[in-house]
Design a protein around this motif. Sequence first.
Motif, PDB file in Angstrom:
ATOM      1  N   PHE A  18      -7.141   1.083   1.410  1.00  0.00           N
ATOM      2  CA  PHE A  18      -7.291   2.436   0.888  1.00  0.00           C
ATOM      3  C   PHE A  18      -8.662   3.001   1.259  1.00  0.00           C
ATOM      4  O   PHE A  18      -8.773   4.150   1.682  1.00  0.00           O
ATOM      5  CB  PHE A  18      -7.105   2.472  -0.635  1.00  0.00           C
ATOM      6  CG  PHE A  18      -7.339   3.844  -1.204  1.00  0.00           C
ATOM      7  CD1 PHE A  18      -6.383   4.825  -1.059  1.00  0.00           C
ATOM      8  CD2 PHE A  18      -8.511   4.152  -1.856  1.00  0.00           C
ATOM      9  CE1 PHE A  18      -6.595   6.113  -1.560  1.00  0.00           C
ATOM     10  CE2 PHE A  18      -8.737   5.426  -2.366  1.00  0.00           C
ATOM     11  CZ  PHE A  18      -7.776   6.403  -2.219  1.00  0.00           C
ATOM     12  N   GLY A  19      -9.698   2.194   1.102  1.00  0.00           N
ATOM     13  CA  GLY A  19     -11.043   2.631   1.446  1.00  0.00           C
ATOM     14  C   GLY A  19     -11.169   3.017   2.909  1.00  0.00           C
ATOM     15  O   GLY A  19     -11.930   3.908   3.275  1.00  0.00           O
ATOM     16  N   ASP A  20     -10.389   2.363   3.762  1.00  0.00           N
ATOM     17  CA  ASP A  20     -10.410   2.654   5.197  1.00  0.00           C
ATOM     18  C   ASP A  20      -9.514   3.822   5.580  1.00  0.00           C
ATOM     19  O   ASP A  20      -9.387   4.148   6.759  1.00  0.00           O
ATOM     20  CB  ASP A  20     -10.011   1.406   6.000  1.00  0.00           C
ATOM     21  CG  ASP A  20     -11.062   0.311   5.914  1.00  0.00           C
ATOM     22  OD1 ASP A  20     -12.249   0.624   5.674  1.00  0.00           O
ATOM     23  OD2 ASP A  20     -10.701  -0.873   6.083  1.00  0.00           O
ATOM     24  N   GLY A  21      -8.851   4.437   4.602  1.00  0.00           N
ATOM     25  CA  GLY A  21      -8.077   5.649   4.872  1.00  0.00           C
ATOM     26  C   GLY A  21      -6.575   5.483   4.872  1.00  0.00           C
ATOM     27  O   GLY A  21      -5.855   6.400   5.243  1.00  0.00           O
ATOM     28  N   ASP A  22      -6.072   4.348   4.436  1.00  0.00           N
ATOM     29  CA  ASP A  22      -4.628   4.112   4.425  1.00  0.00           C
ATOM     30  C   ASP A  22      -4.037   4.563   3.086  1.00  0.00           C
ATOM     31  O   ASP A  22      -4.171   3.884   2.075  1.00  0.00           O
ATOM     32  CB  ASP A  22      -4.345   2.626   4.661  1.00  0.00           C
ATOM     33  CG  ASP A  22      -2.866   2.303   4.774  1.00  0.00           C
ATOM     34  OD1 ASP A  22      -2.038   3.228   4.674  1.00  0.00           O
ATOM     35  OD2 ASP A  22      -2.543   1.112   4.957  1.00  0.00           O
ATOM     36  N   ASP A  23      -3.361   5.722   3.104  1.00  0.00           N
ATOM     37  CA  ASP A  23      -2.767   6.272   1.879  1.00  0.00           C
ATOM     38  C   ASP A  23      -1.473   5.577   1.489  1.00  0.00           C
ATOM     39  O   ASP A  23      -1.012   5.700   0.363  1.00  0.00           O
ATOM     40  CB  ASP A  23      -2.479   7.760   2.045  1.00  0.00           C
ATOM     41  CG  ASP A  23      -3.741   8.566   2.248  1.00  0.00           C
ATOM     42  OD1 ASP A  23      -4.815   8.087   1.879  1.00  0.00           O
ATOM     43  OD2 ASP A  23      -3.643   9.687   2.789  1.00  0.00           O
ATOM     44  N   SER A  24      -0.878   4.848   2.417  1.00  0.00           N
ATOM     45  CA  SER A  24       0.416   4.218   2.140  1.00  0.00           C
ATOM     46  C   SER A  24       0.324   3.128   1.079  1.00  0.00           C
ATOM     47  O   SER A  24       1.338   2.755   0.501  1.00  0.00           O
ATOM     48  CB  SER A  24       1.013   3.648   3.426  1.00  0.00           C
ATOM     49  OG  SER A  24       0.220   2.580   3.907  1.00  0.00           O
ATOM     50  N   VAL A  25      -0.867   2.635   0.787  1.00  0.00           N
ATOM     51  CA  VAL A  25      -1.009   1.564  -0.195  1.00  0.00           C
ATOM     52  C   VAL A  25      -1.051   2.088  -1.630  1.00  0.00           C
ATOM     53  O   VAL A  25      -0.983   1.300  -2.570  1.00  0.00           O
ATOM     54  CB  VAL A  25      -2.258   0.697   0.089  1.00  0.00           C
ATOM     55  CG1 VAL A  25      -2.163   0.023   1.433  1.00  0.00           C
ATOM     56  CG2 VAL A  25      -3.530   1.493  -0.039  1.00  0.00           C
ATOM     57  N   LEU A  26      -1.125   3.401  -1.814  1.00  0.00           N
ATOM     58  CA  LEU A  26      -1.220   3.958  -3.165  1.00  0.00           C
ATOM     59  C   LEU A  26      -0.020   3.592  -4.028  1.00  0.00           C
ATOM     60  O   LEU A  26      -0.174   3.246  -5.199  1.00  0.00           O
ATOM     61  CB  LEU A  26      -1.391   5.470  -3.108  1.00  0.00           C
ATOM     62  CG  LEU A  26      -2.782   5.949  -2.733  1.00  0.00           C
ATOM     63  CD1 LEU A  26      -2.781   7.453  -2.474  1.00  0.00           C
ATOM     64  CD2 LEU A  26      -3.772   5.597  -3.816  1.00  0.00           C
ATOM     65  N   GLU A  27       1.155   3.678  -3.457  1.00  0.00           N
ATOM     66  CA  GLU A  27       2.355   3.358  -4.230  1.00  0.00           C
ATOM     67  C   GLU A  27       2.351   1.877  -4.637  1.00  0.00           C
ATOM     68  O   GLU A  27       2.678   1.530  -5.768  1.00  0.00           O
ATOM     69  CB  GLU A  27       3.610   3.678  -3.424  1.00  0.00           C
ATOM     70  CG  GLU A  27       4.887   3.482  -4.226  1.00  0.00           C
ATOM     71  CD  GLU A  27       6.125   3.882  -3.432  1.00  0.00           C
ATOM     72  OE1 GLU A  27       7.205   3.436  -3.850  1.00  0.00           O
ATOM     73  OE2 GLU A  27       6.020   4.604  -2.446  1.00  0.00           O
ATOM     74  N   GLU A  28       1.963   1.033  -3.714  1.00  0.00           N
ATOM     75  CA  GLU A  28       1.915  -0.397  -3.995  1.00  0.00           C
ATOM     76  C   GLU A  28       0.855  -0.707  -5.052  1.00  0.00           C
ATOM     77  O   GLU A  28       1.078  -1.519  -5.949  1.00  0.00           O
ATOM     78  CB  GLU A  28       1.623  -1.159  -2.698  1.00  0.00           C
ATOM     79  CG  GLU A  28       2.000  -2.608  -2.740  1.00  0.00           C
ATOM     80  CD  GLU A  28       1.908  -3.261  -1.365  1.00  0.00           C
ATOM     81  OE1 GLU A  28       1.849  -4.498  -1.348  1.00  0.00           O
ATOM     82  OE2 GLU A  28       1.889  -2.559  -0.344  1.00  0.00           O
ATOM     83  N   LEU A  29      -0.301  -0.031  -4.966  1.00  0.00           N
ATOM     84  CA  LEU A  29      -1.351  -0.222  -5.964  1.00  0.00           C
ATOM     85  C   LEU A  29      -0.870   0.203  -7.355  1.00  0.00           C
ATOM     86  O   LEU A  29      -1.194  -0.436  -8.350  1.00  0.00           O
ATOM     87  CB  LEU A  29      -2.599   0.572  -5.591  1.00  0.00           C
ATOM     88  CG  LEU A  29      -3.468   0.013  -4.470  1.00  0.00           C
ATOM     89  CD1 LEU A  29      -4.533   1.019  -4.071  1.00  0.00           C
ATOM     90  CD2 LEU A  29      -4.099  -1.304  -4.879  1.00  0.00           C
ATOM     91  N   SER A  30      -0.101   1.273  -7.410  1.00  0.00           N
ATOM     92  CA  SER A  30       0.368   1.765  -8.706  1.00  0.00           C
ATOM     93  C   SER A  30       1.384   0.834  -9.357  1.00  0.00           C
ATOM     94  O   SER A  30       1.613   0.901 -10.551  1.00  0.00           O
ATOM     95  CB  SER A  30       0.954   3.168  -8.567  1.00  0.00           C
ATOM     96  OG  SER A  30       2.133   3.130  -7.816  1.00  0.00           O
ATOM     97  N   LYS A  31       1.993  -0.058  -8.560  1.00  0.00           N
ATOM     98  CA  LYS A  31       2.958  -1.007  -9.103  1.00  0.00           C
ATOM     99  C   LYS A  31       2.332  -2.359  -9.403  1.00  0.00           C
ATOM    100  O   LYS A  31       3.012  -3.267  -9.869  1.00  0.00           O
ATOM    101  CB  LYS A  31       4.105  -1.207  -8.100  1.00  0.00           C
ATOM    102  CG  LYS A  31       4.934   0.025  -7.878  1.00  0.00           C
ATOM    103  CD  LYS A  31       6.006  -0.231  -6.851  1.00  0.00           C
ATOM    104  CE  LYS A  31       6.800   1.023  -6.578  1.00  0.00           C
ATOM    105  NZ  LYS A  31       7.778   0.824  -5.516  1.00  0.00           N
ATOM    106  N   GLY A  32       1.051  -2.485  -9.148  1.00  0.00           N
ATOM    107  CA  GLY A  32       0.389  -3.771  -9.304  1.00  0.00           C
ATOM    108  C   GLY A  32       0.103  -4.143 -10.743  1.00  0.00           C
ATOM    109  O   GLY A  32       0.093  -3.315 -11.646  1.00  0.00           O
ATOM    110  N   THR A  33      -0.133  -5.413 -10.934  1.00  0.00           N
ATOM    111  CA  THR A  33      -0.570  -5.936 -12.227  1.00  0.00           C
ATOM    112  C   THR A  33      -1.698  -6.924 -11.958  1.00  0.00           C
ATOM    113  O   THR A  33      -1.738  -7.575 -10.913  1.00  0.00           O
ATOM    114  CB  THR A  33       0.565  -6.676 -12.964  1.00  0.00           C
ATOM    115  OG1 THR A  33       1.051  -7.730 -12.131  1.00  0.00           O
ATOM    116  CG2 THR A  33       1.689  -5.743 -13.330  1.00  0.00           C
TER     117      THR A  33
END
Length: 178
Positions: A18-33
């Motif tokens: 995400f820090g490097d500019g990859d927005d595709s990980v936002l959904e995965e981050l939101s599902k994390g625990t």
Amino acid sequence: MKTGPTTYAAWTKLLDQFGDGDDSVLEELSKGTFILDAGTATRFYIKVEEAYKKRKQSWLDKFQFSFQLQNFKTEDDFEIALRNGKQNLSPLSKFVFINTFPDDLKKALRKDLEEFVNEIKTSLKNNNAKLSKGREKMLILLNSFDLSSTPEEILINSKSNTNNKTEIIAATGRKIIF
């Protein structure tokens, strides 16, 4: 369907992306625990902060570059630059609203982002004060430059737009499908 990260290593990898500019990980981050313990809590908070600050700095560099690159001849040019800047803030806004972050971290990130946007807006207003032509319209445009839409609203709107079919609802309430 991907599941979110559960380990510190998985979180670190996604936060770096995400820090490097990859927005595709936002959904995965939101599902994390992630269960914070004494050994990883501080490192986790630092890692989230690093990703956030890196992404925020990247946005600021691009925003400033767009103002240096363009010679605004009309208010419409200025409006386009503001709209693009606001749209590019969307990933940062979604990031600070990730539900899996601890409440104190979410609150700190949201506060920082709101202050950052207000600082940008104030700076642009102060620079705009020197102009006389079209000043009122530019002030109106600057007032709309904020984090008014929450990511949940953005997510719902984007999902509903992709699922919508072209349909017309007549005054009688009936759907006319083509």
